[in-house]
Motif scaffolding. Structure first.
Motif, PDB file in Angstrom:
ATOM      1  N   ALA A   1       0.823  -1.215   0.000  1.00 42.71           N
ATOM      2  CA  ALA A   1       0.000   0.000   0.000  1.00 42.71           C
ATOM      3  C   ALA A   1       0.855   1.262   0.000  1.00 42.71           C
ATOM      4  O   ALA A   1       0.489   2.258  -0.642  1.00 42.71           O
ATOM      5  CB  ALA A   1      -0.936   0.000   1.209  1.00 42.71           C
ATOM      6  N   LEU A   2       1.983   1.231   0.730  1.00 45.17           N
ATOM      7  CA  LEU A   2       2.802   2.437   0.841  1.00 45.17           C
ATOM      8  C   LEU A   2       3.287   2.965  -0.506  1.00 45.17           C
ATOM      9  O   LEU A   2       3.265   4.188  -0.731  1.00 45.17           O
ATOM     10  CB  LEU A   2       3.982   2.178   1.778  1.00 45.17           C
ATOM     11  N   PRO A   3       3.753   2.093  -1.440  1.00 47.71           N
ATOM     12  CA  PRO A   3       4.176   2.633  -2.745  1.00 47.71           C
ATOM     13  C   PRO A   3       3.095   3.418  -3.468  1.00 47.71           C
ATOM     14  O   PRO A   3       3.403   4.359  -4.201  1.00 47.71           O
ATOM     15  CB  PRO A   3       4.565   1.367  -3.538  1.00 47.71           C
ATOM     16  N   MET A   4       1.820   3.056  -3.262  1.00 46.40           N
ATOM     17  CA  MET A   4       0.736   3.749  -3.955  1.00 46.40           C
ATOM     18  C   MET A   4       0.475   5.131  -3.359  1.00 46.40           C
ATOM     19  O   MET A   4       0.035   6.041  -4.075  1.00 46.40           O
ATOM     20  CB  MET A   4      -0.541   2.904  -3.907  1.00 46.40           C
ATOM     21  N   VAL A   5       0.719   5.292  -2.058  1.00 42.45           N
ATOM     22  CA  VAL A   5       0.459   6.589  -1.418  1.00 42.45           C
ATOM     23  C   VAL A   5       1.745   7.374  -1.182  1.00 42.45           C
ATOM     24  O   VAL A   5       1.696   8.475  -0.617  1.00 42.45           O
ATOM     25  CB  VAL A   5      -0.283   6.384  -0.077  1.00 42.45           C
TER      26      VAL A   5
ATOM     27  N   LEU B   1       4.899  13.965 -10.791  1.00 45.93           N
ATOM     28  CA  LEU B   1       3.980  15.061 -11.078  1.00 45.93           C
ATOM     29  C   LEU B   1       2.911  15.183  -9.998  1.00 45.93           C
ATOM     30  O   LEU B   1       2.594  16.292  -9.532  1.00 45.93           O
ATOM     31  CB  LEU B   1       3.329  14.827 -12.446  1.00 45.93           C
ATOM     32  N   LEU B   2       2.370  14.042  -9.558  1.00 43.62           N
ATOM     33  CA  LEU B   2       1.382  14.049  -8.477  1.00 43.62           C
ATOM     34  C   LEU B   2       1.982  14.603  -7.185  1.00 43.62           C
ATOM     35  O   LEU B   2       1.324  15.353  -6.459  1.00 43.62           O
ATOM     36  CB  LEU B   2       0.860  12.635  -8.240  1.00 43.62           C
ATOM     37  N   MET B   3       3.228  14.232  -6.890  1.00 40.62           N
ATOM     38  CA  MET B   3       3.878  14.718  -5.676  1.00 40.62           C
ATOM     39  C   MET B   3       4.046  16.239  -5.712  1.00 40.62           C
ATOM     40  O   MET B   3       3.772  16.935  -4.732  1.00 40.62           O
ATOM     41  CB  MET B   3       5.236  14.035  -5.503  1.00 40.62           C
ATOM     42  N   ILE B   4       4.488  16.769  -6.853  1.00 43.94           N
ATOM     43  CA  ILE B   4       4.699  18.218  -6.970  1.00 43.94           C
ATOM     44  C   ILE B   4       3.386  18.975  -6.842  1.00 43.94           C
ATOM     45  O   ILE B   4       3.274  19.957  -6.090  1.00 43.94           O
ATOM     46  CB  ILE B   4       5.400  18.541  -8.316  1.00 43.94           C
TER      47      ILE B   4
ATOM     48  N   ALA C   1       4.772  14.436  -0.380  1.00 41.46           N
ATOM     49  CA  ALA C   1       4.281  15.812  -0.526  1.00 41.46           C
ATOM     50  C   ALA C   1       3.935  16.407   0.835  1.00 41.46           C
ATOM     51  O   ALA C   1       4.251  17.570   1.120  1.00 41.46           O
ATOM     52  CB  ALA C   1       3.061  15.830  -1.444  1.00 41.46           C
ATOM     53  N   PHE C   2       3.295  15.602   1.692  1.00 40.00           N
ATOM     54  CA  PHE C   2       2.942  16.073   3.035  1.00 40.00           C
ATOM     55  C   PHE C   2       4.201  16.348   3.860  1.00 40.00           C
ATOM     56  O   PHE C   2       4.277  17.340   4.597  1.00 40.00           O
ATOM     57  CB  PHE C   2       2.062  15.040   3.738  1.00 40.00           C
TER      58      PHE C   2
END
Length: 356
Positions: free
Chosen positions: A28-32, A172-175, A38-39
């Motif tokens: 699960a961790l790789p997906m989030v 891109l999602l992280m940024i 980012a947090f």
């Protein structure tokens, strides 16, 4: 019988908990991970953002956006510079390969074969046939190893090429998430904390402070280990007469932090190459420096890391080994911190894992 039932219930409970944690970390961790990173980045940027907001009293969201842009631009410049230097160095090495082969490797092999021929002259035919068989087996094994390595490199390159779109999307999602989380950090963190009641909230904040503090202590510990390794390598390489010893020592010290490569990933191939080239003095010196650095690191690493995070050196060493086996580089740092956190919670009476 009651004690046995209690033991079975407790064992089952903690076993299920450990399995759940393992499954989360493994799958699960790789997906989030993009959103977690980012947090974390938004959390790190909060102190300078609040400081600037108090000083100049500009809209906090605008300041957050500026800091996030500056952060990613700085990281981007650093990554681009390192990659550019690495690519240029590899390119120069590839271009110099014909010269290195003609000047060093080819003469070294010729000398080895000439020496072997002079020795074979004085041996009987049966011994010579046996030696030729052994040499042929060595070359066959080397050929098989090279073939397997080639297949592995091709598959690794293919896997990397396939994973590039996923990596790009995650980045891109992280940024993007960092911009939104940083701009509304107080609202988001407040909402999450309101989902916990008094006791759970207190435990969560305690865990957060402990993990963050321990993480920075861990980073400081490994920075100290890297500095010690750098000093040892600089002195050792200078003594055996290596040019640009300080720069080379810095590169190897950075590699030494990585569990798969380490000092041996650079020093051992280097010593083998020098041995093939006939420079026995440098080869022996490199092996001696490698052995000294490895022994000292294996002695000081558990003590430094363990003392900083409050664990016994043996427990630290075991947790680092298990963490690397299951989770790689992340486990090398994360598993000792997790064990340290559980120990601290047990001491405070939040959980009961063992008797003090």
């Amino acid at each position: 019988m009651e004690e046995k039932k209690k033991f079975i219930i407790n064992f089952t409970y903690y076993a299920i908990l450990l399995v759940a944690v393992f499954v989360f970390l493994k799958f699960a961790l790789p997906m989030v991970t993009p959103f977690v990173l980012a947090f974390i980045i938004a959390y790190i940027l909060q102190k300078p953002i609040r400081f600037v907001h108090k000083k100049i009293n500009i809209n906090k969201k605008f300041i957050s956006i500026i800091f996030v842009i500056l952060f990613y631009c700085t990281i981007g410049v650093i990554v681009f510079t390192v990659c550019f230097k690495l690519i240029s160095t590899v390119k120069e090495l590839i271009l110099d390969m014909p010269y290195i082969y003609d000047s060093y490797i080819k003469p070294a092999f010729i000398n080895i074969f000439n020496s072997g021929e002079s020795i074979f002259v004085n041996l009987d035919k049966e011994t010579v046939d046996t030696i030729n068989t052994v040499i042929q087996n060595i070359f066959d094994s080397a050929g098989s190893a090279i073939s397997r390595s080639s297949v592995w490199l091709v598959s690794a390159a293919s896997g990397l090429a396939v994973s590039i779109p996923g990596i790009f999307i995650s980045l891109l999602l992280m940024i993007i998430s960092t911009f939104f989380i940083s701009a509304d950090y107080d609202k988001i963190s407040g909402f999450l904390l309101r989902q916990l009641d008094g006791r759970k909230k207190e435990v969560f904040l305690g865990i957060k402070d402990y993990v963050i503090g321990t993480l920075f202590v861990c980073i400081r510990s490994y920075a100290l280990i890297m500095s010690i390794t750098f000093v040892e390598l600089s002195i050792g390489l200078t003594i055996i007469g290596i040019n640009k010893s300080v720069l080379i020592a810095l590169v190897i010290a950075v590699f030494d932090i990585l569990p798969v490569l380490g000092t041996g990933g650079v020093m051992i191939p280097w010593a083998i190459i020098e041995l093939i080239l006939g420079d026995y003095k440098i080869a022996i010196g490199l092996l001696a420096v490698y052995v000294a650095v490895t022994v000292i690191r294996n002695i000081i690493e558990p003590k430094i890391v363990g003392s900083q995070i409050g664990l016994h050196p043996v427990i630290t060493l075991i947790s680092m080994f298990i963490g690397v086996q299951f989770f790689g580089v992340l486990g090398l740092f994360g598993f000792p911190i997790t064990i340290s956190l559980l120990t601290d919670l047990n001491k405070k009476g939040v959980i009961k894992l063992y008797k003090e």
